[in-house]
Design an enzyme around this catalytic site. Structure first.
Site, short mmCIF file in Angstrom:
data_model
loop_
_atom_site.label_atom_id
_atom_site.label_comp_id
_atom_site.label_asym_id
_atom_site.label_seq_id
_atom_site.Cartn_x
_atom_site.Cartn_y
_atom_site.Cartn_z
N GLY A 68 11.12 -2.79 5.52
CA GLY A 68 10.39 -4.07 5.55
C GLY A 68 9.91 -4.44 4.15
N HIS A 69 9.31 -3.46 3.47
CA HIS A 69 8.87 -3.72 2.08
C HIS A 69 10.07 -4.05 1.19
CE1 HIS A 69 5.58 -0.77 3.37
NE2 HIS A 69 4.88 -1.82 2.98
N SER B 75 6.63 -0.25 9.96
CA SER B 75 5.26 -0.16 9.47
C SER B 75 5.05 1.24 8.89
CB SER B 75 4.28 -0.37 10.63
OG SER B 75 2.99 0.08 10.28
N ILE C 86 10.90 -7.18 9.58
CA ILE C 86 12.08 -6.30 9.70
C ILE C 86 11.76 -5.24 10.76
CG2 ILE C 86 13.65 -4.76 8.46
CD1 ILE C 86 13.69 -7.72 7.52
N MET D 83 0.84 -1.20 0.00
CA MET D 83 0.00 0.00 0.00
C MET D 83 0.87 1.25 0.00
SD MET D 83 -3.44 -0.91 2.02
CE MET D 83 -2.84 -0.68 3.67
N GLY E 245 4.62 -10.38 4.29
CA GLY E 245 5.39 -10.28 5.53
C GLY E 245 4.72 -10.97 6.72
N GLN E 246 5.54 -11.63 7.52
CA GLN E 246 5.04 -12.25 8.77
C GLN E 246 4.49 -11.20 9.73
OE1 GLN E 246 7.80 -14.68 11.22
NE2 GLN E 246 6.49 -14.00 12.91
#
Ligand code: AMP
Length: 282
Positions: A36-37, A187, A178, A30, A149-150
């Site tokens: 993380g992405h 996030s 991450i 999004m 992602g977890q």
């Protein structure tokens, strides 16, 4: 990298002769991208002949309209980041493109118990929206492998169920969470934390570590109330903190010392809702 906004253009491009038979990897996002992405994209890049990334803030998965309005948008930076990560195709659909007949009356997916607990319980309709958008994206891209992602543990389970319901050939790869240096799971919503809240936010990770280190076989309620108390005194408004079977997400009030468990937390700092989880018995 090519940027595409229309479904028909993307389908035609993916079916072009040059790409036929090439292993297709897909990372849906999004936007408001962070490390993380990027780690998902890096994992996907290694495993894919052609890497597709989508950026679309999906209105149907926001149960709270204010959360949707405030969702951060950083498209120019995102485009640079996905380009640097080696994305081949960036899909940037509009809402009209994905929901040509509107978002009002949409069909329902059978998600069983997953929709009634945790994120499903506290964000009614959220997972129906996730399935709406994933169904459309999967039908357009038909990826061999999907990377998620977890961090969004229950979402991964919902998408696995969706893939099974659709009889899809796509394989889901779940990538590790991450974190920032102090343990806060990265996030897009972290951008909305005030400096004071950002300082407190590491409390979620500390609580997960606390549960992991104090878990013993037997009843889990005492440990969970201690952990919830820790979160509250760190300034959180707790929605849930639970232990669940990591394979089925069945809530576990008692641990036999063997079943793999996951601890899941959702909690607010001011009006920012944060979620995180940790597998405890690996
Ligand atoms: P979102 O843009 O929040 O929809 O996230 C897109 C994908 O990135 C989802 O599969 C998320 O689970 C994943 N993701 C989000 N945050 C992290 C993180 N901190 N580490 C790894 N993956 C993440």
């Amino acid at each position: 990298m090519i940027q595409i906004k229309e479904i028909t253009t993307l389908k035609a491009y993916l079916h072009s002769n040059g790409l036929k038979g090439t292993e297709k990897g897909f990372v849906p996002t999004m936007g408001a991208l962070h490390t993380g992405h990027i780690s998902l994209l890096n994992t996907a890049k290694k495993a894919s002949g052609v890497l597709v990334c989508s950026i679309f803030v999906n209105p149907t998965q926001f149960n709270d309209p204010k959360d949707f309005e405030k969702y951060p948008v950083t498209l120019e930076e995102d485009i640079q980041l996905v380009y640097n990560a080696g994305v081949d195709i960036l899909f940037l659909p509009t809402t009209k493109e994905l929901y040509p007949t509107g978002t009002g009356k949409l069909g329902q997916y059978d998600l069983g118990g997953l929709e009634k607990i945790l994120e499903g319980q506290f964000r009614p309709g959220h997972f129906q929206g996730v399935c709406q958008v994933m169904d459309r994206l999967l039908a357009t891209i038909e990826p061999d492998t999907l990377f998620m992602g977890q961090k969004d543990f229950q979402q991964c389970m919902v998408v696995k169920k969706l893939l099974a319901e659709l009889g899809s050939q796509t394989t889901l790869v779940t990538c590790p969470t991450i974190r920032e240096k102090d343990g806060l799971a990265m996030s897009s919503r972290n951008r909305r934390l005030s400096p004071a809240a950002r300082e407190k936010a590491k409390g979620i990770y500390e609580t997960l570590l606390f549960v992991k280190s104090h878990l013993v076989p037997g009843t889990t309620s005492h440990l969970l109330s201690l952990a919830e108390g820790k979160l509250r005194s760190a300034g959180f408004r707790v929605e849930y903190i639970v232990l669940a079977n990591a394979a089925s997400l069945e809530i576990m009030d008692h641990w036999n010392g063997q079943t793999e468990l996951v601890c899941l937390i959702a909690a607010f700092l001011d009006d920012v809702r944060l979620i995180d989880n940790m597998i405890l018995t690996k």
